[in-house]
Design a protein around this motif. Sequence first.
Motif, PDB file in Angstrom:
ATOM      1  N   GLY A  73       0.825  -1.229   0.220  1.00 26.30           N
ATOM      2  CA  GLY A  73       0.134  -0.026   0.065  1.00 26.30           C
ATOM      3  C   GLY A  73       0.616   1.206  -0.049  1.00 26.30           C
ATOM      4  N   PRO A  75       3.342   4.271  -1.824  1.00 22.19           N
ATOM      5  CA  PRO A  75       3.568   4.523  -2.933  1.00 22.19           C
ATOM      6  C   PRO A  75       5.026   4.614  -3.316  1.00 22.19           C
ATOM      7  CG  PRO A  75       3.512   6.313  -1.347  1.00 22.19           C
ATOM      8  CD  PRO A  75       3.044   5.250  -0.769  1.00 22.19           C
ATOM      9  N   LYS A  98      -6.308  13.305   5.540  1.00 24.81           N
ATOM     10  CA  LYS A  98      -6.098  13.034   4.136  1.00 24.81           C
ATOM     11  C   LYS A  98      -5.000  12.846   3.385  1.00 24.81           C
ATOM     12  CE  LYS A  98     -10.730  13.484   4.592  1.00 24.81           C
ATOM     13  NZ  LYS A  98     -10.844  12.488   5.021  1.00 24.81           N
ATOM     14  N   GLU A 101      -3.725   9.176   3.856  1.00 23.68           N
ATOM     15  CA  GLU A 101      -4.713   8.244   2.981  1.00 23.68           C
ATOM     16  C   GLU A 101      -4.001   8.384   1.440  1.00 23.68           C
ATOM     17  OE1 GLU A 101      -8.917   8.679   3.112  1.00 23.68           O
ATOM     18  OE2 GLU A 101      -8.820   9.884   4.682  1.00 23.68           O
ATOM     19  N   LEU A 102      -3.822   9.577   1.238  1.00 26.29           N
ATOM     20  CA  LEU A 102      -3.225   9.705  -0.077  1.00 26.29           C
ATOM     21  C   LEU A 102      -1.789   9.250  -0.447  1.00 26.29           C
ATOM     22  CD1 LEU A 102      -4.481  13.265  -0.792  1.00 26.29           C
ATOM     23  CD2 LEU A 102      -5.059  11.289  -2.025  1.00 26.29           C
ATOM     24  N   GLY A 103      -0.959   8.937   0.993  1.00 30.79           N
ATOM     25  CA  GLY A 103       0.460   8.442   0.833  1.00 30.79           C
ATOM     26  C   GLY A 103       1.377   9.020   0.946  1.00 30.79           C
ATOM     27  N   CYS A 136      -6.757   2.827   5.149  1.00 31.50           N
ATOM     28  CA  CYS A 136      -6.348   2.980   3.896  1.00 31.50           C
ATOM     29  C   CYS A 136      -5.649   1.709   3.429  1.00 31.50           C
ATOM     30  CB  CYS A 136      -6.016   4.388   3.618  1.00 31.50           C
ATOM     31  SG  CYS A 136      -4.165   4.477   4.144  1.00 31.50           S
ATOM     32  N   ALA A 227      -5.188  18.835  -2.445  1.00 27.08           N
ATOM     33  CA  ALA A 227      -5.389  18.918  -3.688  1.00 27.08           C
ATOM     34  C   ALA A 227      -3.974  18.469  -4.257  1.00 27.08           C
ATOM     35  CB  ALA A 227      -5.867  20.104  -4.397  1.00 27.08           C
ATOM     36  N   THR A 230      -2.954  15.162  -3.896  1.00 24.83           N
ATOM     37  CA  THR A 230      -3.692  14.182  -4.664  1.00 24.83           C
ATOM     38  C   THR A 230      -2.786  14.097  -6.248  1.00 24.83           C
ATOM     39  OG1 THR A 230      -5.766  14.688  -3.868  1.00 24.83           O
ATOM     40  CG2 THR A 230      -5.821  13.907  -5.949  1.00 24.83           C
ATOM     41  N   ARG A 231      -2.444  15.335  -6.849  1.00 25.40           N
ATOM     42  CA  ARG A 231      -1.779  15.346  -7.906  1.00 25.40           C
ATOM     43  C   ARG A 231      -0.389  14.701  -7.996  1.00 25.40           C
ATOM     44  NH1 ARG A 231      -3.716  17.972 -12.417  1.00 25.40           N
ATOM     45  NH2 ARG A 231      -2.383  16.475 -13.170  1.00 25.40           N
ATOM     46  N   LEU A 233       0.527  12.364  -5.815  1.00 29.02           N
ATOM     47  CA  LEU A 233       0.615  11.063  -5.326  1.00 29.02           C
ATOM     48  C   LEU A 233      -0.471   9.786  -6.073  1.00 29.02           C
ATOM     49  CD1 LEU A 233       0.953  11.687  -1.700  1.00 29.02           C
ATOM     50  CD2 LEU A 233       2.355   9.967  -2.951  1.00 29.02           C
ATOM     51  N   LEU A 234      -1.593  10.601  -6.578  1.00 29.41           N
ATOM     52  CA  LEU A 234      -2.297   9.766  -7.494  1.00 29.41           C
ATOM     53  C   LEU A 234      -2.097   9.628  -8.925  1.00 29.41           C
ATOM     54  CD1 LEU A 234      -6.160   9.891  -6.073  1.00 29.41           C
ATOM     55  CD2 LEU A 234      -3.966   8.515  -5.115  1.00 29.41           C
TER      56      LEU A 234
END
Lengths: 234, 234
Positions: A73, A75, A98, A101-103, A136, A227, A230-231, A233-234
């Motif tokens: 799990g 990154p 958050k 969760e996002l890493g 997560c 945000a 998110t950009r 790590l996802l």
Amino acid sequence: MTTNFYAPPSAFRGQRVVLPDDEARHVCSVLRAEAGDEIMVVDGEGVWSRVRIDHAAPEQVVGTVKERRTDVGEPDVSVTVGMGMLTKRDRFETFVEKAVELGVARIAPLSTRHTEQASVRADRLRRIMIAAVKQCRRSRVPALAGPKSLDELLAGTTAERRFICHGESDAVPLGPALEDIDGEEVLLLVGPEGGFAPVEVERAQAAGCIPVHLGARRLRAETAGIAALTRVLL
Amino acid sequence: MTTNFYAPPSAFRGQRVVLPDDEARHVCSVLRAEAGDEIMVVDGEGVWSRVRIDHAAPEQVVGTVKERRTDVGEPDVSVTVGMGMLTKRDRFETFVEKAVELGVARIAPLSTRHTEQASVRADRLRRIMIAAVKQCRRSRVPALAGPKSLDELLAGTTAERRFICHGESDAVPLGPALEDIDGEEVLLLVGPEGGFAPVEVERAQAAGCIPVHLGARRLRAETAGIAALTRVLL
């Protein structure tokens, strides 16, 4: 089995694990697990284990590790976020949850020119982080640094790619700036409610940070942090 | 001038605007504005105005519109998010605030198989949405639909691009799935705490939705919503 459980490395001895008290209660009262059932346990330092329960009582759950894996799990990219401390603690806590969760790999609460908050509740944040790690299904609890200044954070970083979120005209969009990031160490700086002062942006630029913006709307500090992560790590 | 003010279309008559009571109090007590000062006012339906204050008292602020613009701070793409109602209302409210900041056009609270919450507090959400519109400098308050089922939402949508967040193996990563979105209408479906049931994903697919996932970690429902909107809108 909808969530992982947490037991620090000290709870493991060879293949045997004794769950911490609060996890043992959860196993028994919420999950209603019994001897012979299997649960997933993470140690917060990268080790994920499939554990067979040998003994289950609310005051003690003991199990045997049947399988071990590393960095489940997690990154590929290691992201440190320097986040301005926020006046409203609940907003900083939302950010921390958050971010986990996002890493994110490391959270450094920042004291800046426009920061009005002088501290974080580290114990509380640590509990939030462990809960998020379990939920997560990561295997590492991110590091939580003590509050530090921008200069201290910049002096101590070894990140190859560095960005400072800043809504002014010299900033570039974050998305395109992230191209080619792969397996690198990233530093991401996000200001408090009032953003960074121009002199702070200059110092960050001098230390190799690229000023990036997050689009046409002015995001709240914690939204900007979420945000941006998110950009990255996802 | 760090924030916009809000006055609904009915507050405008020709070039004259009378601010709502709570906005008038804010102009006088927090901003300490006086006659002759300028403020930015949005009407929540796409009109942004630069307003000169003619009369400022806590019980009434009257101004004259000096400049009007349309859709300031609005994104190119029109995104409707169908979001499973959450058991914890504060988490749904966090989602709504962030969705507005990120630029969503319409929020439809969803009732699904795994939804345990039957309602939203529409008045409270509307206040959160207006505050977020002012703070992030948009000019439109997103539409807030009444709670509806997945079938109702799917039957009523005209979106050209449709996605359902779903962490299973047949899902594709959201990022690449978003390529070429430009000026289109997008529908994004996000489940409640327990996610969507397989039969719901099937029905969404039959209605043209692409199942997408958000990476290796299992995000909380509201985190998934925020992360997905970030990818679509930023």
